[in-house]
Design an enzyme around this catalytic site. Structure first.
Site, PDB file in Angstrom:
ATOM      1  N   ARG A 283      18.793 -37.205 -65.615  1.00 43.21           N
ATOM      2  CA  ARG A 283      17.905 -36.934 -64.483  1.00 43.21           C
ATOM      3  C   ARG A 283      16.934 -35.816 -64.829  1.00 43.21           C
ATOM      4  NH1 ARG A 283      21.814 -36.441 -59.311  1.00 43.21           N
ATOM      5  NH2 ARG A 283      20.302 -34.801 -58.908  1.00 43.21           N
TER       6      ARG A 283
ATOM      7  N   ARG B 210      25.347 -34.557 -67.693  1.00 42.90           N
ATOM      8  CA  ARG B 210      25.352 -35.710 -66.781  1.00 42.90           C
ATOM      9  C   ARG B 210      24.400 -36.803 -67.253  1.00 42.90           C
ATOM     10  NH1 ARG B 210      24.879 -35.003 -60.446  1.00 42.90           N
ATOM     11  NH2 ARG B 210      23.012 -33.787 -60.903  1.00 42.90           N
TER      12      ARG B 210
ATOM     13  N   ARG C 143      18.203 -25.105 -58.428  1.00 39.63           N
ATOM     14  CA  ARG C 143      19.011 -25.894 -57.486  1.00 39.63           C
ATOM     15  C   ARG C 143      20.261 -25.124 -57.070  1.00 39.63           C
ATOM     16  NH1 ARG C 143      19.909 -30.769 -60.923  1.00 39.63           N
ATOM     17  NH2 ARG C 143      21.275 -31.535 -59.280  1.00 39.63           N
TER      18      ARG C 143
ATOM     19  N   LYS D  56      30.495 -34.600 -56.562  1.00 38.32           N
ATOM     20  CA  LYS D  56      30.415 -35.309 -55.277  1.00 38.32           C
ATOM     21  C   LYS D  56      30.175 -36.802 -55.493  1.00 38.32           C
ATOM     22  CE  LYS D  56      26.982 -32.839 -53.734  1.00 38.32           C
ATOM     23  NZ  LYS D  56      26.805 -31.993 -54.927  1.00 38.32           N
TER      24      LYS D  56
ATOM     25  N   ARG E 248      22.561 -30.808 -45.908  1.00 36.10           N
ATOM     26  CA  ARG E 248      22.387 -29.821 -46.958  1.00 36.10           C
ATOM     27  C   ARG E 248      21.911 -28.481 -46.414  1.00 36.10           C
ATOM     28  NH1 ARG E 248      22.171 -33.051 -51.746  1.00 36.10           N
ATOM     29  NH2 ARG E 248      21.630 -31.911 -53.605  1.00 36.10           N
TER      30      ARG E 248
HETATM   31  P1  ADP Z   1      23.266 -33.325 -56.820  1.00 31.57           P
HETATM   32  O1  ADP Z   1      24.122 -34.546 -56.951  1.00 31.57           O
HETATM   33  O2  ADP Z   1      22.997 -32.711 -58.136  1.00 31.57           O
HETATM   34  O3  ADP Z   1      23.798 -32.350 -55.833  1.00 31.57           O
HETATM   35  P2  ADP Z   1      21.501 -35.012 -55.291  1.00 31.57           P
HETATM   36  O4  ADP Z   1      21.448 -36.277 -56.047  1.00 31.57           O
HETATM   37  O5  ADP Z   1      22.387 -34.956 -54.116  1.00 31.57           O
HETATM   38  O6  ADP Z   1      21.865 -33.826 -56.301  1.00 31.57           O
HETATM   39  O7  ADP Z   1      20.047 -34.592 -54.817  1.00 31.57           O
HETATM   40  C1  ADP Z   1      18.950 -34.571 -55.700  1.00 31.57           C
HETATM   41  C2  ADP Z   1      17.739 -34.030 -54.964  1.00 31.57           C
HETATM   42  O8  ADP Z   1      17.420 -34.890 -53.848  1.00 31.57           O
HETATM   43  C3  ADP Z   1      17.921 -32.661 -54.342  1.00 31.57           C
HETATM   44  O9  ADP Z   1      17.682 -31.599 -55.271  1.00 31.57           O
HETATM   45  C4  ADP Z   1      16.862 -32.686 -53.228  1.00 31.57           C
HETATM   46  O10 ADP Z   1      15.556 -32.504 -53.741  1.00 31.57           O
HETATM   47  C5  ADP Z   1      16.959 -34.131 -52.744  1.00 31.57           C
HETATM   48  N1  ADP Z   1      17.935 -34.257 -51.638  1.00 31.57           N
HETATM   49  C6  ADP Z   1      19.108 -34.933 -51.655  1.00 31.57           C
HETATM   50  N2  ADP Z   1      19.744 -34.833 -50.484  1.00 31.57           N
HETATM   51  C7  ADP Z   1      18.966 -34.055 -49.684  1.00 31.57           C
HETATM   52  C8  ADP Z   1      19.078 -33.563 -48.348  1.00 31.57           C
HETATM   53  N3  ADP Z   1      20.131 -33.829 -47.579  1.00 31.57           N
HETATM   54  N4  ADP Z   1      18.056 -32.786 -47.878  1.00 31.57           N
HETATM   55  C9  ADP Z   1      16.991 -32.504 -48.616  1.00 31.57           C
HETATM   56  N5  ADP Z   1      16.830 -32.915 -49.884  1.00 31.57           N
HETATM   57  C10 ADP Z   1      17.800 -33.686 -50.429  1.00 31.57           C
HETATM   58  P1  ADP Z   2      27.313 -34.043 -57.929  1.00 31.23           P
HETATM   59  O1  ADP Z   2      27.099 -35.370 -57.241  1.00 31.23           O
HETATM   60  O2  ADP Z   2      28.173 -33.115 -57.118  1.00 31.23           O
HETATM   61  O3  ADP Z   2      26.050 -33.406 -58.363  1.00 31.23           O
HETATM   62  P2  ADP Z   2      28.365 -35.643 -60.148  1.00 31.23           P
HETATM   63  O4  ADP Z   2      29.413 -36.496 -59.530  1.00 31.23           O
HETATM   64  O5  ADP Z   2      27.069 -36.266 -60.489  1.00 31.23           O
HETATM   65  O6  ADP Z   2      28.160 -34.305 -59.260  1.00 31.23           O
HETATM   66  O7  ADP Z   2      29.021 -34.992 -61.464  1.00 31.23           O
HETATM   67  C1  ADP Z   2      28.254 -34.145 -62.331  1.00 31.23           C
HETATM   68  C2  ADP Z   2      28.696 -34.401 -63.786  1.00 31.23           C
HETATM   69  O8  ADP Z   2      30.038 -33.945 -63.963  1.00 31.23           O
HETATM   70  C3  ADP Z   2      28.688 -35.866 -64.206  1.00 31.23           C
HETATM   71  O9  ADP Z   2      28.266 -35.952 -65.543  1.00 31.23           O
HETATM   72  C4  ADP Z   2      30.141 -36.301 -64.076  1.00 31.23           C
HETATM   73  O10 ADP Z   2      30.475 -37.323 -65.009  1.00 31.23           O
HETATM   74  C5  ADP Z   2      30.878 -35.007 -64.414  1.00 31.23           C
HETATM   75  N1  ADP Z   2      32.148 -34.863 -63.691  1.00 31.23           N
HETATM   76  C6  ADP Z   2      32.433 -35.184 -62.409  1.00 31.23           C
HETATM   77  N2  ADP Z   2      33.716 -34.880 -62.094  1.00 31.23           N
HETATM   78  C7  ADP Z   2      34.254 -34.348 -63.219  1.00 31.23           C
HETATM   79  C8  ADP Z   2      35.567 -33.840 -63.555  1.00 31.23           C
HETATM   80  N3  ADP Z   2      36.565 -33.822 -62.666  1.00 31.23           N
HETATM   81  N4  ADP Z   2      35.740 -33.370 -64.806  1.00 31.23           N
HETATM   82  C9  ADP Z   2      34.732 -33.392 -65.693  1.00 31.23           C
HETATM   83  N5  ADP Z   2      33.494 -33.853 -65.441  1.00 31.23           N
HETATM   84  C10 ADP Z   2      33.255 -34.333 -64.232  1.00 31.23           C
END
Ligand code: ADP
Ligand code: ADP
Length: 216
Positions: A159, A127, A170, A13, A88
């Site tokens: 992270r 990541r 998660r 994302k 979420r």
């Molecule tokens: P990921 O990219 O791995 O999906 P995020 O960076 O979006 O994770 O979120 C990291 C953490 O921040 C989540 O595990 C949660 O604790 C918090 N968080 C992010 N967005 C929300 C939301 N919309 N509602 C509640 N908690 C959130």
């Molecule tokens: P999210 O926000 O959904 O948690 P991220 O954008 O942070 O996901 O991506 C999670 C990990 O996967 C990062 O290390 C990113 O570089 C990698 N990644 C994202 N898209 C791709 C893809 N199409 N192929 C391989 N790795 C990817």
């Protein structure tokens, strides 16, 4: 364009949000990034959010929604935005709908990034994030042997919540609380699924093709 990205942690994302938002010239609003900025800044919001984030739980809706309401009220978000990581759960989605309705707005499209669990775990395990510019990298897929950001030279970090045990939790939280949004938005008629496997650029292309018919 008013867009939302949904998908499990690690779906890509944040990565796709960078490109899609820049292609569409709209601000990318990532609740995870805003929480992390508050954690690093040591604000009260950051202190509260950290206790939930470290466990891999959602930050309470009340706090999250207030933060998003403030952000969406800013000038740059009036003509469109890309939400990454919000809503979420269904309660957040309902409040977002009502909030936008009050402002005479509505979501144009919700993109679901579709990837299987094995790929999500591989993506999260490798990541790395830039401590300066926030760009997202992957140790294996971006061949990151050093710990430096190719874009700005900043130091990369892993992270805290990308540790294996927290990742497992998660993913459970996603299944229980966030996955129901897929049928919620399908019922609202705004959901489009995008295959999020394969190279980053190909996923961006697929996403842009899915978005095009919804552009004014
Ligand atoms: P990921 O990219 O791995 O999906 P995020 O960076 O979006 O994770 O979120 C990291 C953490 O921040 C989540 O595990 C949660 O604790 C918090 N968080 C992010 N967005 C929300 C939301 N919309 N509602 C509640 N908690 C959130
Ligand atoms: P999210 O926000 O959904 O948690 P991220 O954008 O942070 O996901 O991506 C999670 C990990 O996967 C990062 O290390 C990113 O570089 C990698 N990644 C994202 N898209 C791709 C893809 N199409 N192929 C391989 N790795 C990817």
């Amino acid at each position: 364009m008013r867009l939302v990205l949904v998908g499990p942690p690690g779906a890509g994302k944040g990565t796709q949000a960078q490109y899609i938002a820049s292609n569409l010239s709209i601000p990318k609003i990532s609740t995870g990034d805003i929480f992390r900025a508050n954690v690093s800044g040591g604000t009260d919001l950051g202190k509260l959010a950290k206790t939930y984030m470290d466990r891999g739980d959602l930050v309470p809706d009340e706090v999250t929604i207030a933060m998003v309401r403030d952000r969406l009220s800013e000038d740059d978000a009036q003509d469109g935005f890309l939400l990454d990581g919000f809503p979420r759960n269904v309660a957040q989605a309902e409040i977002l709908r009502d909030m936008l309705k009050d402002w005479g707005q509505a979501l144009d499209l919700v993109l679901e990034l579709v990837v299987d669990d094995d790929e999500v775990v591989r993506r999260l395990a490798g990541r790395r994030t830039c401590s300066q510019c926030g760009r997202i990298w992957h140790v294996e897929f971006d061949d990151k042997k050093d710990d430096k950001c190719d874009a700005c030279g900043g130091a990369l970090f892993q992270r805290d919540d990308d540790k294996e045990e927290t990742v497992r939790h998660r993913l459970e939280v996603y299944q229980e609380q966030t996955a129901p949004l897929v049928s919620y938005y399908a019922d609202e008629g705004v959901l489009v699924g995008v295959d999020a496997t394969g190279p980053v650029e190909e996923v961006t292309q697929r996403a842009m093709e899915a978005i095009r018919p919804f552009m004014g």
